[in-house]
Design an enzyme around this catalytic site. Structure first.
Site, PDB file in Angstrom:
ATOM      1  N   CYS A  23       2.019  24.505  36.578  1.00 21.49           N
ATOM      2  CA  CYS A  23       1.294  25.738  36.919  1.00 21.49           C
ATOM      3  C   CYS A  23       2.328  26.855  37.007  1.00 21.49           C
ATOM      4  O   CYS A  23       3.418  26.731  36.425  1.00 21.49           O
ATOM      5  CB  CYS A  23       0.485  25.560  38.204  1.00 21.49           C
ATOM      6  SG  CYS A  23       1.459  25.116  39.653  1.00 21.49           S
ATOM      7  N   ASN A  26       4.286  26.032  41.123  1.00 25.86           N
ATOM      8  CA  ASN A  26       4.512  24.622  41.491  1.00 25.86           C
ATOM      9  C   ASN A  26       4.401  24.407  43.001  1.00 25.86           C
ATOM     10  O   ASN A  26       5.056  23.545  43.559  1.00 25.86           O
ATOM     11  CB  ASN A  26       5.867  24.113  40.957  1.00 25.86           C
ATOM     12  CG  ASN A  26       6.035  22.593  41.014  1.00 25.86           C
ATOM     13  OD1 ASN A  26       7.153  22.102  41.185  1.00 25.86           O
ATOM     14  ND2 ASN A  26       4.984  21.845  40.903  1.00 25.86           N
ATOM     15  N   CYS A  28       0.924  25.030  44.416  1.00 29.54           N
ATOM     16  CA  CYS A  28      -0.515  24.821  44.679  1.00 29.54           C
ATOM     17  C   CYS A  28      -1.104  23.805  43.708  1.00 29.54           C
ATOM     18  O   CYS A  28      -1.294  22.640  44.046  1.00 29.54           O
ATOM     19  CB  CYS A  28      -1.278  26.140  44.606  1.00 29.54           C
ATOM     20  SG  CYS A  28      -0.783  27.353  45.851  1.00 29.54           S
ATOM     21  N   ARG A  29      -1.414  24.238  42.484  1.00 26.23           N
ATOM     22  CA  ARG A  29      -2.201  23.393  41.579  1.00 26.23           C
ATOM     23  C   ARG A  29      -1.445  22.178  41.055  1.00 26.23           C
ATOM     24  O   ARG A  29      -1.961  21.049  41.113  1.00 26.23           O
ATOM     25  CB  ARG A  29      -2.704  24.238  40.395  1.00 26.23           C
ATOM     26  CG  ARG A  29      -3.700  25.289  40.819  1.00 26.23           C
ATOM     27  CD  ARG A  29      -3.900  26.324  39.733  1.00 26.23           C
ATOM     28  NE  ARG A  29      -2.719  27.160  39.543  1.00 26.23           N
ATOM     29  CZ  ARG A  29      -2.565  28.054  38.594  1.00 26.23           C
ATOM     30  NH1 ARG A  29      -3.515  28.212  37.690  1.00 26.23           N
ATOM     31  NH2 ARG A  29      -1.475  28.799  38.521  1.00 26.23           N
ATOM     32  N   SER A  30      -0.233  22.374  40.519  1.00 24.31           N
ATOM     33  CA  SER A  30       0.404  21.222  39.853  1.00 24.31           C
ATOM     34  C   SER A  30       0.884  20.141  40.827  1.00 24.31           C
ATOM     35  O   SER A  30       0.753  18.949  40.517  1.00 24.31           O
ATOM     36  CB  SER A  30       1.507  21.655  38.883  1.00 24.31           C
ATOM     37  OG  SER A  30       2.545  22.349  39.529  1.00 24.31           O
ATOM     38  N   ASP A 141      -5.957  29.874  39.576  1.00 28.61           N
ATOM     39  CA  ASP A 141      -4.930  30.081  40.594  1.00 28.61           C
ATOM     40  C   ASP A 141      -5.603  30.361  41.950  1.00 28.61           C
ATOM     41  O   ASP A 141      -6.340  31.338  42.074  1.00 28.61           O
ATOM     42  CB  ASP A 141      -4.100  31.288  40.133  1.00 28.61           C
ATOM     43  CG  ASP A 141      -2.960  31.604  41.064  1.00 28.61           C
ATOM     44  OD1 ASP A 141      -2.876  31.005  42.148  1.00 28.61           O
ATOM     45  OD2 ASP A 141      -2.143  32.474  40.705  1.00 28.61           O
TER      46      ASP A 141
HETATM   47  P1  4NP Z   1       0.401  27.752  41.690  1.00 34.95           P
HETATM   48  O1  4NP Z   1      -0.037  28.974  42.622  1.00 34.95           O
HETATM   49  O2  4NP Z   1       0.811  28.342  40.349  1.00 34.95           O
HETATM   50  O3  4NP Z   1      -0.848  26.941  41.584  1.00 34.95           O
HETATM   51  O4  4NP Z   1       1.541  27.050  42.398  1.00 34.95           O
HETATM   52  C1  4NP Z   1       0.758  30.112  42.827  1.00 34.95           C
HETATM   53  C2  4NP Z   1       1.838  30.045  43.677  1.00 34.95           C
HETATM   54  C3  4NP Z   1       2.604  31.169  43.915  1.00 34.95           C
HETATM   55  C4  4NP Z   1       2.273  32.372  43.295  1.00 34.95           C
HETATM   56  C5  4NP Z   1       1.200  32.428  42.440  1.00 34.95           C
HETATM   57  C6  4NP Z   1       0.441  31.311  42.203  1.00 34.95           C
HETATM   58  N1  4NP Z   1       3.035  33.527  43.568  1.00 34.95           N
HETATM   59  O5  4NP Z   1       2.650  34.608  43.108  1.00 34.95           O
HETATM   60  O6  4NP Z   1       4.065  33.457  44.261  1.00 34.95           O
END
Ligand code: 4NP
Length: 173
Positions: A23, A26, A28-30, A141
């Site tokens: 993602c 790294n 939340c989703r992955s 996201d």
């Molecule tokens: P992820 O979520 O891609 O599912 O881990 C996010 C984590 C951090 C951010 C955006 C999405 N950020 O903007 O810091």
């Protein structure tokens, strides 16, 4: 493609599928996808057929545990997330058989990072494995969402991981 194999009791070689979920951050989703796939593989006794990891296209959260909102939502369903965030690296394209992008932006960025067309061919969309949610294109996201955004992520990931495990069990992944 370098394939990792494992000797069974009978001396017969079994292919291991190496899966990297990707993602943006790294956190939340992955890492949730990694935890869900690992748990589902264990329940279905397919854990000896699989290696799983996760990474982000953005490295700003490297070293962090998953976001507390993601960890709490996952734990309510019985998934303990202990992954430490890391950025995607060049070797991932040779060390993993399937690099699973959570959304269209991750997919595009992975194609940009892939060192060869052979490497790029390992990049797939998580939506390829949806069954119940077959009309959906991605795992959105949840970072700026409320609690329901994290629940939605887990609903989609449980569906996709079930689909992926079906393909692994059938020898197609
Ligand atoms: P992820 O979520 O891609 O599912 O881990 C996010 C984590 C951090 C951010 C955006 C999405 N950020 O903007 O810091």
């Amino acid at each position: 493609m370098a394939e990792k194999t494992e000797k069974t009791g009978a001396g017969e070689k079994k292919k291991k599928t190496r899966v990297l979920f990707v993602c943006l951050g790294n956190i939340c989703r992955s890492p949730a996808a990694e935890g869900v796939l690992r748990a589902m593989a264990r329940d279905r006794r397919l854990d000896d057929r699989l290696e799983v990891d996760s990474a982000g296209t953005y490295g700003g959260h490297a070293g962090q545990l998953p976001d507390p909102r993601m960890r709490e939502a996952a734990l309510r369903r019985g998934y303990m997330l202990t992954h430490r965030a890391r950025q995607v690296r060049r070797e991932d394209f040779s060390q993993f058989d399937r690099i699973v992008a959570m959304d269209a932006s991750n997919y595009r960025n992975l194609h940009r990072l892939a060192p060869s067309s052979q490497a790029a061919a390992r990049v797939v969309r998580v939506a390829d494995f949806f069954r119940r949610f077959s009309g959906q294109q991605e795992v959105p996201d949840p970072y700026y969402e409320g609690r329901e955004g994290f629940e939605r992520v887990l609903d989609l990931l449980e569906d996709a991981c079930g689909g992926l495990l079906e393909e692994i069990a059938a020898g197609n992944a």
